[in-house]
Scaffold this active site. Structure first.
Site, PDB file in Angstrom:
ATOM      1  CG  ASP A 441      -2.221   0.648   1.094  1.00 19.74           C
ATOM      2  OD1 ASP A 441      -2.355   1.465   0.175  1.00 19.74           O
ATOM      3  OD2 ASP A 441      -3.121   0.374   1.918  1.00 19.74           O
ATOM      4  CG  ASP A 503      -9.409   2.307  -0.261  1.00 21.61           C
ATOM      5  OD1 ASP A 503      -8.968   1.198  -0.593  1.00 21.61           O
ATOM      6  OD2 ASP A 503      -8.807   3.082   0.503  1.00 21.61           O
TER       7      ASP A 503
HETATM    8  C1  DGJ Z   1      -5.893   1.733   1.960  1.00 25.96           C
HETATM    9  C2  DGJ Z   1      -6.246   0.545   1.131  1.00 25.96           C
HETATM   10  O1  DGJ Z   1      -6.722   0.923  -0.105  1.00 25.96           O
HETATM   11  C3  DGJ Z   1      -7.235  -0.320   1.897  1.00 25.96           C
HETATM   12  O2  DGJ Z   1      -7.651  -1.395   1.107  1.00 25.96           O
HETATM   13  C4  DGJ Z   1      -6.590  -0.778   3.156  1.00 25.96           C
HETATM   14  O3  DGJ Z   1      -5.532  -1.625   2.863  1.00 25.96           O
HETATM   15  C5  DGJ Z   1      -6.139   0.414   3.978  1.00 25.96           C
HETATM   16  N1  DGJ Z   1      -5.317   1.295   3.216  1.00 25.96           N
HETATM   17  C6  DGJ Z   1      -5.386  -0.033   5.198  1.00 25.96           C
HETATM   18  O4  DGJ Z   1      -4.860   1.005   5.885  1.00 25.96           O
END
Ligand code: DGJ
Length: 681
Positions: A441, A503
């Site tokens: 990430d 997300d």
């Molecule tokens: C952002 C990501 O896009 C989510 O899927 C998740 O992994 C969160 N970060 C975790 O902090």
């Protein structure tokens, strides 16, 4: 002496006119020409001198200069302490390479050597351009701009479609009419960004479309400028901060690759070329993509609230309905109970996991699933052991505030010691545990990139760390995530195996996000999950059938607490997983078409014209009394197809009928999805 260099692929042709004392001139870039279709003579002979113009005509070349008669956007902006700012190529040599050429250019007056590599993949129809520049002078050369490539667009180009958006709202199409001016989009967020995908599609008269995308995960510029001869000039490259690139004597800088294509089949043809090219970029473990396993990701089901017993129950519930990979998201490492702390401290939290991650990982693997782990290597929270030990590892500008986002700062990935630390910490986990997947990430923009700007070294440093992990753990797949779709690009694709697309898992939002994504990237890399209802990002509720049916267009996953699902929804989800497994070979290995029907219908087709899975979506309720017919133009006219759906009896019909009159659809309510399998009878 004039020469022509010509490259052909199945669908495209590029032709340059070369002379030994200037940069090659663009003669043609477009749909494939017949072999003997060549320019009749020198370009300048067709362009008598217009009034009030320079006597030496300067058409678009592969390296348009500055200050010497080219008045458009330039390939290079650079100087030596204010001098040597004007550039024009004085010699050109052409080196043939496999499926392409390298143009070796020099500017003897400004003491520059430039190499432009142009390779047209005969199979994918993608022309890959990249440029390198060497400073042959004694004094340092300050480089403000170096285009990765310069390509022409024909004079009937009409509209450019780029993509904007935000976190939770990626791939919003932006359509701008091309006019006699400059069109320009820039990204300065330090990584690819949610709001400015590094690529676009240009639609021309007659259904021809051109596409280009930059294989780069940092700042970028894309621009299209109208030319005096009616054509357009398309450029892409890195956006460089002031002072970012200073080449010492003898030093070289190389640009990222620019991937360009064109197609008589419009934007769908462009997408097909890009999908094939990106597929060649992916380094699958073992050299081959295995069927994309159904994911269970813990994030929206659990967030930071990790409880070993609950996670074990979740894993058992997941395995029972056919999940194949269990990904433990954020919240597992030391002190991480919310997003205020702990990034950088990459060891299991002693309270949540007193015996480390081994009990959970073994449980997951024992259930027959792969175990994956979330990390965010490039980040540090000020509230962490890492920051307390090495505050100087976080990017900062002396005297300026540390600009946090999501309470975190960015580590300086250009530093070897930073990369070594991250590699050691995370590889210790990879060595000790049966981890076969990393979700990598990156949850903030890079604002303050060091006392002297280090955006570029940040990207190169991150790539180096990806490469190191890939080399040391070749069986581990990696997912590129940046708060959802903030790092989706052809550069990171060379190091990873999946994109977390957004997300926003709301299935209505996902329909357009996924369509935008599919313009540039293939479906098997598109992480698409079934989330909870109501969706956490939007508050909207959708049926399980719709959520699951939308997710089946990509690499399918689940992101909710399965233990809380009612019996009916669990059964529907389980049926969705079975259907995904049955269709994934077709969806993930073939071509993808995007289309629209009447009365608000949108569709995606996957496979090849003899065997297709079609996803048909209705978001708003029907306004027509009768359902419209859906025309599927890719079908073979004179072949009989078997049409199978879960909602209608199986029938056969000729491709020509389905292509020109259309497929009869059953009545569909709002937020409804129908999958249809069409195969030769
Ligand atoms: C952002 C990501 O896009 C989510 O899927 C998740 O992994 C969160 N970060 C975790 O902090």
């Amino acid at each position: 002496m004039t020469d022509y260099i010509r490259l052909d692929s199945v669908g495209c042709t590029a032709i340059w006119e070369t002379r030994p004392d200037e940069a090659p001139l663009w003669r043609y870039w477009g749909p494939r020409l017949a072999e003997d279709a060549m320019p009749a003579g020198q370009l300048r002979d067709t362009r008598p001198e217009p009034s009030f113009s320079l006597h030496f005509d300067q058409p678009l070349s592969v390296f348009p200069g500055v200050g010497l008669g080219w008045f458009g956007q330039t390939a290079l902006l650079a100087h030596r302490n204010g001098g040597d700012w004007a550039h024009a190529i004085t010699s050109c040599a052409v080196e043939p390479v496999s499926n392409g050429v390298v143009f070796h250019l020099t500017d003897e007056i400004a003491a520059l050597t430039i190499s432009i590599r142009a390779v047209l993949d005969p199979e994918t129809d993608v022309l890959t351009l990249s440029t390198s520049l060497r400073n042959d002078g004694d004094a340092p050369l300050d480089v403000q701009w170096l285009a990765a490539g310069n390509i022409p667009l024909p004079d009937d180009a009409q509209m450019v479609r780029s993509y904007g958006g935000r976190h939770n709202g990626e791939f919003v199409p932006i359509e701008d009419r091309l006019s006699r001016s400059l069109w320009r989009r820039e990204n300065r967020r330090g990584l690819t960004s949610h709001d400015c995908f590094p690529g676009a599609v240009v639609e021309c008269a007659g259904g021809v479309a051109y596409g280009a995308q930059l294989a780069w995960s940092g700042n970028h510029v894309q621009q299209i400028e109208w030319l005096d001869d009616g054509r357009w000039h398309w450029q892409m490259g890195e956006w460089l901060a002031p002072g970012e690139v200073r080449l010492g004597s003898g030093e070289t800088i190389s640009t990222p690759e620019l991937l360009a294509t064109c197609s008589g089949e419009g934007a769908n043809g462009v997408a097909w070329a890009f999908h094939r090219a990106i597929r060649k970029h992916i380094g699958w473990p073992g050299g081959r993509m295995k069927p994309r396993p159904v994911h269970l990701n813990t994030w929206e089901g659990f967030y930071f609230d990790h409880d070993l017993d609950a996670l074990k129950e979740l894993a058992a519930a997941a395995a029972a309905i056919g999940v194949e990979r269990f990904v433990l998201d954020d919240g597992w490492f030391q002190g991480r109970n919310d997003d205020s702390s702990s990034l950088g401290d990459w060891w299991p939290d002693a309270d949540k996991y007193p015996d480390g991650l081994e009990p959970l990982a073994s449980h997951v693997v024992g259930l027959g699933m792969e175990f994956g782990l979330w990390v965010e290597p490039e980040m540090v929270n000020p509230e962490s052991e890492l920051f307390r030990a090495h505050p100087d590892w976080a990017m900062q500008i002396a005297g300026r505030p540390l600009l946090a986002a999501r309470n975190q700062l960015v580590l300086d990935m250009g530093r070897q010691d930073v990369r070594d630390y991250l590699f050691e910490q995370i590889s210790a986990l990879l060595r000790a545990l049966p981890i076969s997947y990393l979700k990598w990430d990156h949850n903030r923009d890079l604002a303050h990139a060091g006392n002297s700007p280090r955006y570029r070294s940040q990207v190169l440093g991150a790539y180096a760390l990806f490469q190191r992990f890939r080399a040391a753990f070749p069986d581990v797949e990696i997912e590129a995530c940046a708060g959802g779709g903030g790092r989706i690009d052809a550069g990171i694709a060379a190091h990873t195996h999946r994109f977390w697309t957004s997300d926003n898992i709301d299935a209505v939002s996902r329909v357009s996000i996924q369509r935008g994504y599919l313009q540039f990237m293939p479906p098997e890399l598109m992480g698409s999950h079934v989330g909870a209802s109501p969706a956490h990002s939007t508050g909207r509720s959708q049926s399980m059938r719709f959520r699951s049916g939308v997710a089946r267009a990509g690499h399918y996953g689940i992101e909710l607490d399965l233990r809380k699902l009612g019996e009916k929804d669990l059964a529907r989800l389980s049926a969705g997983i079975t259907a995904y497994k049955q269709s994934r070979d077709l969806v993930h290995n073939g071509r993808c078409w995007r289309g629209e029907g009447a009365d608000g219908i949108s569709w995606l087709a996957f496979g090849d014209p003899s065997d297709l899975m079609i996803q048909i979506i209705r978001i708003s309720p029907q306004t027509l009394r009768f359902a419209p017919q859906l025309r599927l133009p890719m079908l073979l006219d004179d072949r009989l197809y078997t049409i199978e759906t879960e909602r209608q009896p199986t029938i056969t019909q000729y491709g020509g009928w389905l292509a020109k009159s259309g497929l009869s659809l059953p009545p569909m309510k709002g937020e409804d999805v129908l999958w249809v399998h069409l195969s030769l009878a």
